[in-house]
Structure formats: C-alpha cells, structure tokens
Design a protein around this motif. Structure first.
Motif, PDB file in Angstrom:
ATOM      1  N   ASP A  44       0.795  -1.230   0.000  1.00 39.53           N
ATOM      2  CA  ASP A  44       0.000   0.000   0.000  1.00 39.53           C
ATOM      3  C   ASP A  44       0.827   1.280   0.000  1.00 39.53           C
ATOM      4  OD1 ASP A  44      -2.360  -1.549   0.102  1.00 39.53           O
ATOM      5  OD2 ASP A  44      -2.170  -1.709   2.278  1.00 39.53           O
ATOM      6  N   LEU A  45       1.920   1.298  -0.735  1.00 40.84           N
ATOM      7  CA  LEU A  45       2.705   2.531  -0.848  1.00 40.84           C
ATOM      8  C   LEU A  45       2.055   3.471  -1.844  1.00 40.84           C
ATOM      9  CD1 LEU A  45       6.448   1.440  -0.935  1.00 40.84           C
ATOM     10  CD2 LEU A  45       5.245   2.663   0.866  1.00 40.84           C
ATOM     11  N   LYS A  46       2.189   4.762  -1.565  1.00 39.84           N
ATOM     12  CA  LYS A  46       1.695   5.797  -2.464  1.00 39.84           C
ATOM     13  C   LYS A  46       2.811   6.803  -2.695  1.00 39.84           C
ATOM     14  CE  LYS A  46      -1.568   6.999   0.412  1.00 39.84           C
ATOM     15  NZ  LYS A  46      -1.329   6.159   1.538  1.00 39.84           N
ATOM     16  N   VAL A  47       2.726   7.500  -3.811  1.00 39.62           N
ATOM     17  CA  VAL A  47       3.651   8.605  -4.056  1.00 39.62           C
ATOM     18  C   VAL A  47       3.485   9.601  -2.914  1.00 39.62           C
ATOM     19  CG1 VAL A  47       4.158  10.547  -5.584  1.00 39.62           C
ATOM     20  CG2 VAL A  47       3.687   8.286  -6.549  1.00 39.62           C
ATOM     21  N   GLY A  48       4.600  10.047  -2.363  1.00 38.12           N
ATOM     22  CA  GLY A  48       4.578  10.975  -1.242  1.00 38.12           C
ATOM     23  C   GLY A  48       4.814  10.307   0.100  1.00 38.12           C
ATOM     24  N   ASP A  49       4.666   8.977   0.164  1.00 34.77           N
ATOM     25  CA  ASP A  49       4.944   8.263   1.412  1.00 34.77           C
ATOM     26  C   ASP A  49       6.437   8.327   1.721  1.00 34.77           C
ATOM     27  OD1 ASP A  49       2.331   7.468   1.827  1.00 34.77           O
ATOM     28  OD2 ASP A  49       2.629   5.417   1.097  1.00 34.77           O
ATOM     29  N   TYR A  50       6.754   8.282   3.002  1.00 38.28           N
ATOM     30  CA  TYR A  50       8.140   8.167   3.445  1.00 38.28           C
ATOM     31  C   TYR A  50       8.379   6.745   3.917  1.00 38.28           C
ATOM     32  CZ  TYR A  50       9.041  13.158   3.269  1.00 38.28           C
ATOM     33  OH  TYR A  50       9.241  14.443   2.837  1.00 38.28           O
ATOM     34  N   VAL A  51       9.562   6.234   3.608  1.00 33.13           N
ATOM     35  CA  VAL A  51       9.953   4.900   4.051  1.00 33.13           C
ATOM     36  C   VAL A  51      11.361   4.964   4.624  1.00 33.13           C
ATOM     37  CG1 VAL A  51       8.500   3.698   2.365  1.00 33.13           C
ATOM     38  CG2 VAL A  51      10.870   4.233   1.782  1.00 33.13           C
ATOM     39  N   ILE A  52      11.692   3.972   5.441  1.00 30.08           N
ATOM     40  CA  ILE A  52      13.054   3.812   5.932  1.00 30.08           C
ATOM     41  C   ILE A  52      13.793   2.959   4.901  1.00 30.08           C
ATOM     42  CG2 ILE A  52      14.493   2.751   7.716  1.00 30.08           C
ATOM     43  CD1 ILE A  52      13.164   5.233   8.695  1.00 30.08           C
ATOM     44  N   LEU A  53      14.915   3.468   4.396  1.00 31.81           N
ATOM     45  CA  LEU A  53      15.690   2.792   3.356  1.00 31.81           C
ATOM     46  C   LEU A  53      17.019   2.311   3.919  1.00 31.81           C
ATOM     47  CD1 LEU A  53      15.831   2.210   0.248  1.00 31.81           C
ATOM     48  CD2 LEU A  53      17.180   4.308   0.100  1.00 31.81           C
ATOM     49  N   HIS A  54      17.321   1.045   3.659  1.00 31.08           N
ATOM     50  CA  HIS A  54      18.603   0.469   4.074  1.00 31.08           C
ATOM     51  C   HIS A  54      19.122  -0.391   2.934  1.00 31.08           C
ATOM     52  CE1 HIS A  54      21.740  -1.087   6.610  1.00 31.08           C
ATOM     53  NE2 HIS A  54      21.321  -2.325   6.420  1.00 31.08           N
ATOM     54  N   VAL A  55      20.313  -0.106   2.473  1.00 33.12           N
ATOM     55  CA  VAL A  55      20.987  -0.788   1.359  1.00 33.12           C
ATOM     56  C   VAL A  55      20.054  -1.049   0.175  1.00 33.12           C
ATOM     57  CG1 VAL A  55      22.880  -1.760   2.712  1.00 33.12           C
ATOM     58  CG2 VAL A  55      20.791  -3.095   2.433  1.00 33.12           C
ATOM     59  N   GLY A  56      19.255  -0.039  -0.160  1.00 34.32           N
ATOM     60  CA  GLY A  56      18.405  -0.124  -1.338  1.00 34.32           C
ATOM     61  C   GLY A  56      17.036  -0.728  -1.121  1.00 34.32           C
ATOM     62  N   PHE A  57      16.735  -1.163   0.102  1.00 31.88           N
ATOM     63  CA  PHE A  57      15.450  -1.783   0.402  1.00 31.88           C
ATOM     64  C   PHE A  57      14.637  -0.908   1.351  1.00 31.88           C
ATOM     65  CE2 PHE A  57      18.019  -5.255  -0.996  1.00 31.88           C
ATOM     66  CZ  PHE A  57      17.143  -6.092  -1.664  1.00 31.88           C
ATOM     67  N   ALA A  58      13.382  -0.673   0.992  1.00 24.52           N
ATOM     68  CA  ALA A  58      12.462   0.026   1.880  1.00 24.52           C
ATOM     69  C   ALA A  58      12.006  -0.973   2.936  1.00 24.52           C
ATOM     70  CB  ALA A  58      11.272   0.563   1.096  1.00 24.52           C
ATOM     71  N   LEU A  59      12.251  -0.645   4.209  1.00 20.40           N
ATOM     72  CA  LEU A  59      11.966  -1.589   5.289  1.00 20.40           C
ATOM     73  C   LEU A  59      10.635  -1.346   5.982  1.00 20.40           C
ATOM     74  CD1 LEU A  59      15.491  -1.756   6.942  1.00 20.40           C
ATOM     75  CD2 LEU A  59      14.509  -3.258   5.196  1.00 20.40           C
ATOM     76  N   GLN A  60      10.237  -0.077   6.106  1.00 27.08           N
ATOM     77  CA  GLN A  60       8.953   0.226   6.739  1.00 27.08           C
ATOM     78  C   GLN A  60       8.520   1.631   6.367  1.00 27.08           C
ATOM     79  OE1 GLN A  60      10.160  -0.026  10.952  1.00 27.08           O
ATOM     80  NE2 GLN A  60       9.261   1.993  11.209  1.00 27.08           N
ATOM     81  N   LYS A  61       7.200   1.848   6.454  1.00 23.18           N
ATOM     82  CA  LYS A  61       6.664   3.183   6.219  1.00 23.18           C
ATOM     83  C   LYS A  61       6.922   4.044   7.445  1.00 23.18           C
ATOM     84  CE  LYS A  61       2.639   3.345   3.798  1.00 23.18           C
ATOM     85  NZ  LYS A  61       1.237   3.016   3.490  1.00 23.18           N
ATOM     86  N   LEU A  62       6.978   5.344   7.213  1.00 21.69           N
ATOM     87  CA  LEU A  62       7.265   6.302   8.272  1.00 21.69           C
ATOM     88  C   LEU A  62       6.382   7.517   8.043  1.00 21.69           C
ATOM     89  CD1 LEU A  62       9.403   6.821  10.554  1.00 21.69           C
ATOM     90  CD2 LEU A  62      10.782   7.918   8.811  1.00 21.69           C
ATOM     91  N   ASP A  63       5.820   8.080   9.119  1.00 20.17           N
ATOM     92  CA  ASP A  63       4.997   9.266   8.903  1.00 20.17           C
ATOM     93  C   ASP A  63       5.895  10.460   8.584  1.00 20.17           C
ATOM     94  OD1 ASP A  63       5.308  11.114  11.332  1.00 20.17           O
ATOM     95  OD2 ASP A  63       4.756   9.237  12.315  1.00 20.17           O
ATOM     96  N   GLU A  64       5.337  11.429   7.883  1.00 18.47           N
ATOM     97  CA  GLU A  64       6.127  12.553   7.381  1.00 18.47           C
ATOM     98  C   GLU A  64       6.796  13.350   8.495  1.00 18.47           C
ATOM     99  OE1 GLU A  64       5.843  16.438   4.448  1.00 18.47           O
ATOM    100  OE2 GLU A  64       4.062  15.209   4.747  1.00 18.47           O
ATOM    101  N   ALA A  65       6.093  13.564   9.601  1.00 17.68           N
ATOM    102  CA  ALA A  65       6.673  14.349  10.702  1.00 17.68           C
ATOM    103  C   ALA A  65       7.924  13.666  11.257  1.00 17.68           C
ATOM    104  CB  ALA A  65       5.636  14.553  11.807  1.00 17.68           C
ATOM    105  N   GLU A  66       7.852  12.360  11.459  1.00 14.58           N
ATOM    106  CA  GLU A  66       9.015  11.627  11.975  1.00 14.58           C
ATOM    107  C   GLU A  66      10.149  11.635  10.949  1.00 14.58           C
ATOM    108  OE1 GLU A  66      11.384   9.681  14.635  1.00 14.58           O
ATOM    109  OE2 GLU A  66       9.432  10.592  14.990  1.00 14.58           O
ATOM    110  N   ALA A  67       9.806  11.487   9.674  1.00 13.60           N
ATOM    111  CA  ALA A  67      10.827  11.529   8.622  1.00 13.60           C
ATOM    112  C   ALA A  67      11.535  12.880   8.617  1.00 13.60           C
ATOM    113  CB  ALA A  67      10.188  11.258   7.261  1.00 13.60           C
TER     114      ALA A  67
END
Length: 84
Positions: free
Chosen positions: A36-59
C-alpha cells in the motif's frame, strides 16, 4: 557503520520498485517488503530496500537530525584543520 534513512517515494514503478528522493537525488529502490505505498509516502531505506513506512513528521525530524550531524562533523573537521 550501517545507516537506514528516511526517503520520500516519488514514483511507483511496479510492485517491487519505486523511485525515491534521497538528498535531492532520485534513485530506484526495492519496495517489495511493503504494501500500500503511495507517491509521497516516506519509508526507511537500508541498502536499497524500503523496510517500513514512516509518517512525514518523523521523517522530517530524522532528516533534520542527520543534517545537523553533518554540520557538526564538518565543523569538527574544520576545527582540526581537515578538509570536509
């Protein structure tokens, strides 16, 4: 040292890949682990892999802290007479 960073999804390419904005650069990343990713979502990225979604304020808080760490490292290098 390994570091996972927040990135913003700029474009969804297919179910397994997306384009993310990383410090102003666009990079294709693997998003197969997330649903359920959408354009504009923030994710935690590690070595090229998105590991989890993150809210914009925390990002934004995390990105601000990383920028501050970069400025502190540059100041320390300058104080020691090293080039950044």
């Amino acid at each position: 040292m390994c570091l996972a960073i927040p990135v913003r999804i700029e474009e969804l390419l297919d179910e397994q890949s997306a384009v993310a904005c990383i410090g102003g650069l666009r990079k294709t990343i693997n998003v197969a682990l997330l649903d359920d990713l959408k354009v504009g979502d923030y994710v935690i990225l590690h070595v090229g892999f998105a590991l989890q979604k993150l809210d914009e304020a925390e990002a934004q808080r995390t990105l601000a802290l990383l920028a501050e760490l970069g400025r502190l490292a540059e100041a320390e290098q300058a104080a020691q007479g090293e080039a950044p």
